[in-house]
Design a protein around this motif. Structure first.
Motif, PDB file in Angstrom:
ATOM      1  N   ARG A 106       4.210   3.601   3.560  1.00 11.46           N
ATOM      2  CA  ARG A 106       4.387   2.557   3.164  1.00 11.46           C
ATOM      3  C   ARG A 106       4.068   1.280   3.129  1.00 11.46           C
ATOM      4  O   ARG A 106       4.802   0.880   4.400  1.00 11.46           O
ATOM      5  N   SER A 107       3.645   0.187   2.729  1.00  9.75           N
ATOM      6  CA  SER A 107       3.856  -1.263   3.397  1.00  9.75           C
ATOM      7  C   SER A 107       4.102  -2.412   2.969  1.00  9.75           C
ATOM      8  O   SER A 107       4.268  -2.150   1.735  1.00  9.75           O
ATOM      9  N   LYS A 108       4.519  -3.169   3.574  1.00  9.79           N
ATOM     10  CA  LYS A 108       5.315  -4.310   2.691  1.00  9.79           C
ATOM     11  C   LYS A 108       4.101  -5.176   1.651  1.00  9.79           C
ATOM     12  O   LYS A 108       3.541  -5.636   1.802  1.00  9.79           O
ATOM     13  N   PRO A 109       5.177  -6.082   0.650  1.00  9.78           N
ATOM     14  CA  PRO A 109       4.416  -6.787  -0.672  1.00  9.78           C
ATOM     15  C   PRO A 109       4.310  -7.829   0.064  1.00  9.78           C
ATOM     16  O   PRO A 109       4.646  -7.796   1.456  1.00  9.78           O
ATOM     17  N   VAL A 159       0.729  -1.065  -0.086  1.00 14.11           N
ATOM     18  CA  VAL A 159       0.401   0.476   0.227  1.00 14.11           C
ATOM     19  C   VAL A 159       0.837   1.662  -0.102  1.00 14.11           C
ATOM     20  O   VAL A 159       1.832   1.309   0.639  1.00 14.11           O
ATOM     21  N   VAL A 160       0.699   2.032  -0.734  1.00  7.81           N
ATOM     22  CA  VAL A 160       1.254   3.702  -0.595  1.00  7.81           C
ATOM     23  C   VAL A 160       0.255   4.606  -0.312  1.00  7.81           C
ATOM     24  O   VAL A 160      -0.953   4.846  -0.982  1.00  7.81           O
ATOM     25  N   ALA A 161       0.552   5.172   0.545  1.00  3.84           N
ATOM     26  CA  ALA A 161      -0.083   6.437   0.976  1.00  3.84           C
ATOM     27  C   ALA A 161       0.800   8.071   0.990  1.00  3.84           C
ATOM     28  O   ALA A 161       1.421   8.140   1.073  1.00  3.84           O
ATOM     29  N   GLU A 162       0.192   9.092   0.267  1.00  2.00           N
ATOM     30  CA  GLU A 162       1.299  10.092   0.064  1.00  2.00           C
ATOM     31  C   GLU A 162       0.366  11.087   0.712  1.00  2.00           C
ATOM     32  O   GLU A 162      -1.584  10.916   0.341  1.00  2.00           O
ATOM     33  N   ASP A 163       0.654  12.641   0.716  1.00  2.00           N
ATOM     34  CA  ASP A 163      -0.001  13.317   0.969  1.00  2.00           C
ATOM     35  C   ASP A 163       0.174  14.749  -1.072  1.00  2.00           C
ATOM     36  O   ASP A 163       1.695  14.839  -0.485  1.00  2.00           O
ATOM     37  N   MET A 164      -0.840  14.780  -1.247  1.00  2.00           N
ATOM     38  CA  MET A 164      -0.181  15.907  -2.381  1.00  2.00           C
ATOM     39  C   MET A 164      -0.062  16.884  -2.066  1.00  2.00           C
ATOM     40  O   MET A 164       0.646  17.207  -3.523  1.00  2.00           O
TER      41      MET A 164
END
Length: 82
Positions: free
Chosen positions: A63-66, A50-55
């Protein structure tokens, strides 16, 4: 998903074949999201992290592990409904 506690409400969400995109306001407190993956074919599959970001603040991200997931055929089937 009761074991996850309070799940955040998203402002907008878009589910595609290969990804789920959501927007939410986060202000100095953790949020929890959950998603359900629907499998239609048995097999071994890669699960990207998972990728989380503030634009607007690129220094804020996570980020989480695949991982991998294995989907077995339903009992009594030959896989894929044959």
């Amino acid at each position: 998903f009761a074991y996850l506690g309070q799940i955040a409400n998203v402002q907008t969400a878009e589910a595609q074949d290969d990804r789920f995109v959501a927007a939410v306001d986060v202000y100095a407190q953790p949020v929890t999201f959950a998603y359900v993956v629907r499998a239609v074919t048995p097999g071994d599959f890669a699960m990207p992290g998972v990728v989380a970001e503030d634009m607007y603040r690129p220094e804020v991200f996570a980020r989480s592990k695949p991982g991998r997931v294995t989907i077995s055929a339903a009992p009594g089937t030959m896989g894929g409904g044959q």
